[in-house]
Design an enzyme around this catalytic site. Structure first.
Site, PDB file in Angstrom:
ATOM      1  N   LEU A   1      -1.647   2.168   2.735  1.00 41.43           N
ATOM      2  CA  LEU A   1      -0.743   1.489   3.669  1.00 41.43           C
ATOM      3  C   LEU A   1      -0.635   0.030   3.192  1.00 41.43           C
ATOM      4  CD1 LEU A   1       0.901   1.892   6.303  1.00 41.43           C
ATOM      5  CD2 LEU A   1      -1.078   1.013   7.539  1.00 41.43           C
ATOM      6  N   HIS A   2       0.217  -0.138   2.152  1.00 44.75           N
ATOM      7  CA  HIS A   2       0.243  -1.414   1.419  1.00 44.75           C
ATOM      8  C   HIS A   2       0.629  -2.626   2.285  1.00 44.75           C
ATOM      9  CE1 HIS A   2       0.080   0.619  -2.528  1.00 44.75           C
ATOM     10  NE2 HIS A   2       1.006   1.441  -2.096  1.00 44.75           N
ATOM     11  N   ASP A   3       1.868  -2.578   2.788  1.00 41.50           N
ATOM     12  CA  ASP A   3       2.498  -3.836   3.199  1.00 41.50           C
ATOM     13  C   ASP A   3       1.982  -4.406   4.512  1.00 41.50           C
ATOM     14  OD1 ASP A   3       3.933  -3.821   0.916  1.00 41.50           O
ATOM     15  OD2 ASP A   3       5.812  -3.151   1.827  1.00 41.50           O
TER      16      ASP A   3
END
Ligand SMILES: [Ca+2]
Length: 312
Positions: free
Chosen positions: A241-243
């Protein structure tokens, strides 16, 4: 006083989670605008996805400005293989009815930052940095007027996600990234080394779904769609869940750890175009220009994100 932020983004679901976590945190963050750019999918779709997310969460008072359709130099590379043709595959949200705000995103960024006192506005960058570089080209005083830039992008020992050495956001527009890293504003970078520790495991997604709201149900399915691609690619349980890490950092910096380092972007090599060259050991003697966050506490991160989404 909540910290004023602008979220520059190319919404796939992890961008949308970042936007909604910020909007669910009015005591800490004031979202002045969402600005969209070409990245995961073309800008007409990222602009649509941003508004779909805002409408889902009933937060349509936040203006969405559309920005650059293509990077400064190379032609656009997108990531439909990860997020589907729409950038939001996996759950059918209604077509947005909220109009885009009038104006071009880089110009809106300049206006919103420069109309406030120096040192107030933070840019949250969740996408290729084209809009930011264009805004800095239009207003050379912009960088000096910012409080901080917090960006998801880059990679060091983790390797790349789009080529062996490059992270997607920097790879799509290396020239823009190079200009932003050299702009002189305080910069915090959250690279793949960090975001690859933040996995949407079944347990975490089930916890999200158990909130029982329309927002939670939609993101359960959207993140589950992404997870399938990532699990096949990496062999992990869950996808990164990068951003949302960018907004989580503003809310809870103690979850993250890292080091101040010098980073430059490779802008000419055909083999490593867009590589973030991280001087972790200080061997160049060049002054640090980036706070590079290499680790996070993943459980604390998901507790924060899920807890904030539950407010919507
Ligand atoms: Ca993004």
């Amino acid at each position: 006083m909540p910290r004023p932020i602008i979220i520059d983004t190319d919404p796939s679901p992890d961008d949308a989670v970042a936007i909604l976590v910020a909007l669910a945190s009015p005591a800490e963050l004031e979202v002045l605008a969402v600005t969209t750019v070409a990245g995961n999918v073309p800008v007409n779709l990222t602009s649509k996805n941003a508004r779909k997310a805002l409408e889902l969460a009933k937060r349509t008072q936040t203006p969405v400005y559309a920005g650059a359709t293509a990077p400064l130099l190379p032609s656009l590379v997108t990531a439909e293989e990860v997020h589907g043709k729409t950038g939001f595959d996996g759950y059918d949200l209604p077509e947005p009815i909220t109009p885009l705000a009038p104006g071009f995103a880089p110009e809106a960024i300049v206006d919103l930052v420069m109309r406030r006192p120096r040192g107030e506005v933070t840019l949250c960058c969740l996408a290729p940095l084209t809009n930011i570089a264009l805004a800095m080209a239009k207003e050379p005083r912009l960088a000096g007027h910012l409080r901080e830039i917090v960006m998801m992008g880059g990679a060091f020992s983790e390797g790349g996600d789009i080529t062996p050495t490059e992270e997607f956001n920097v790879y799509v527009d290396p020239e823009a990234a190079a200009r932003v890293l050299g702009c002189g504003a305080p910069i915090t970078m959250i690279p793949l080394d960090c975001t690859h520790q933040a996995l949407t495991t079944t347990r975490r997604l089930d916890k999200l779904r158990s909130i029982g709201t329309p927002v939670a149900e939609a993101f359960y399915h959207l993140l589950k769609f992404n997870k399938i691609f990532d699990e096949r690619k990496y062999g992990w349980e869950g996808g990164p869940l990068h951003d949302a890490t960018v907004v989580a950092y503003l809310l809870a910096p103690e979850i993250f750890s890292g080091r101040n380092v010098n980073i430059e972007v490779e802008c000419s090599s055909p083999l490593t175009l867009g590589m973030t060259v991280v001087d972790w050991w200080g061997v160049t003697g060049k002054a640090p220009n980036v706070q590079f966050l290499r680790n996070l506490n993943a459980d604390a991160y998901f507790d924060l994100v899920i807890g904030r989404l539950a407010r919507l």
